[in-house]
Design a protein around this motif. Structure first.
Motif, mmCIF file in Angstrom:
data_model
loop_
_atom_site.group_PDB
_atom_site.id
_atom_site.type_symbol
_atom_site.label_atom_id
_atom_site.label_comp_id
_atom_site.label_asym_id
_atom_site.label_seq_id
_atom_site.Cartn_x
_atom_site.Cartn_y
_atom_site.Cartn_z
ATOM 1 N N ASP A 70 -1.537 34.869 42.380
ATOM 2 C CA ASP A 70 -1.551 35.811 43.495
ATOM 3 C C ASP A 70 -2.468 37.006 43.250
ATOM 4 O O ASP A 70 -2.754 37.782 44.150
ATOM 5 N N ILE A 71 -2.945 37.162 42.013
ATOM 6 C CA ILE A 71 -3.866 38.244 41.671
ATOM 7 C C ILE A 71 -5.284 37.692 41.708
ATOM 8 O O ILE A 71 -5.601 36.716 41.032
ATOM 9 N N LEU A 72 -6.140 38.325 42.489
ATOM 10 C CA LEU A 72 -7.508 37.858 42.673
ATOM 11 C C LEU A 72 -8.508 38.831 42.054
ATOM 12 O O LEU A 72 -8.267 40.038 42.026
ATOM 13 N N PHE A 73 -9.598 38.295 41.569
ATOM 14 C CA PHE A 73 -10.702 39.106 41.072
ATOM 15 C C PHE A 73 -11.969 38.568 41.709
ATOM 16 O O PHE A 73 -12.368 37.439 41.453
ATOM 17 N N GLU A 74 -12.574 39.377 42.554
ATOM 18 C CA GLU A 74 -13.830 38.961 43.166
ATOM 19 C C GLU A 74 -14.960 39.537 42.324
ATOM 20 O O GLU A 74 -14.841 39.582 41.114
ATOM 21 N N GLN A 75 -15.997 39.988 42.904
ATOM 22 C CA GLN A 75 -17.114 40.536 42.158
ATOM 23 C C GLN A 75 -16.716 41.851 41.479
ATOM 24 O O GLN A 75 -16.085 42.695 42.100
ATOM 25 N N PRO A 76 -17.124 42.035 40.215
ATOM 26 C CA PRO A 76 -16.877 43.330 39.589
ATOM 27 C C PRO A 76 -17.758 44.401 40.228
ATOM 28 O O PRO A 76 -18.779 44.090 40.851
#
Length: 132
Positions: A84-90
């Motif tokens: 449920d935790i997302l990481f897109e572009q830094p």
């Protein structure tokens, strides 16, 4: 510091202290400033504390929580643990070492605890100069 909930709690618990809050995410930094503006003992800074000064990638979390943001790249197993935790572009953020920040802002008495080298587990260094 995130949005300042713990920062405000500390400012209320220790009203005679000076609280320094660091939040490198520009959007969250604005919310931190808004929430803490009435506290004279809170100073907010738009930096990530790091083992070197300059710029660094900051991995902003989204999805069900934005509390997982970090200079450390998310481990691939996090997707299994917390899908449920997302990481897109830094995003690129400004970084300072604690020593450089203290010189820049003329802060000589502080208690510090931080990770000395990014990505080296939980090896922490703690030095208390003075409590007020």
């Amino acid at each position: 510091a995130h949005v300042g909930l713990d920062t405000i709690d500390m400012a209320q618990r220790w009203p005679n202290s000076q609280i320094f809050a660091f939040e490198p995410n520009p959007k969250i930094f604005l919310e931190l400033l808004s929430r803490t503006r009435t506290y004279e003992n809170i100073r907010c800074f738009p930096y990530a504390l790091s083992n070197k000064s300059g710029e660094a990638d900051f991995y902003v979390s989204s999805g069900t929580s934005d509390l997982w943001s970090s200079l450390l790249k998310p481990h691939k197993n996090l997707k299994n643990y917390r899908p449920d935790i997302l990481f897109e572009q830094p995003i690129c953020v400004n970084t300072l070492t604690l020593d450089e920040w203290s010189k820049l802002y003329n802060v000589s008495n502080y208690c510090r605890r931080y990770e000395m080298e990014q990505g080296r587990g939980c090896s922490f260094f703690k030095r208390c100069v003075k409590y007020s």
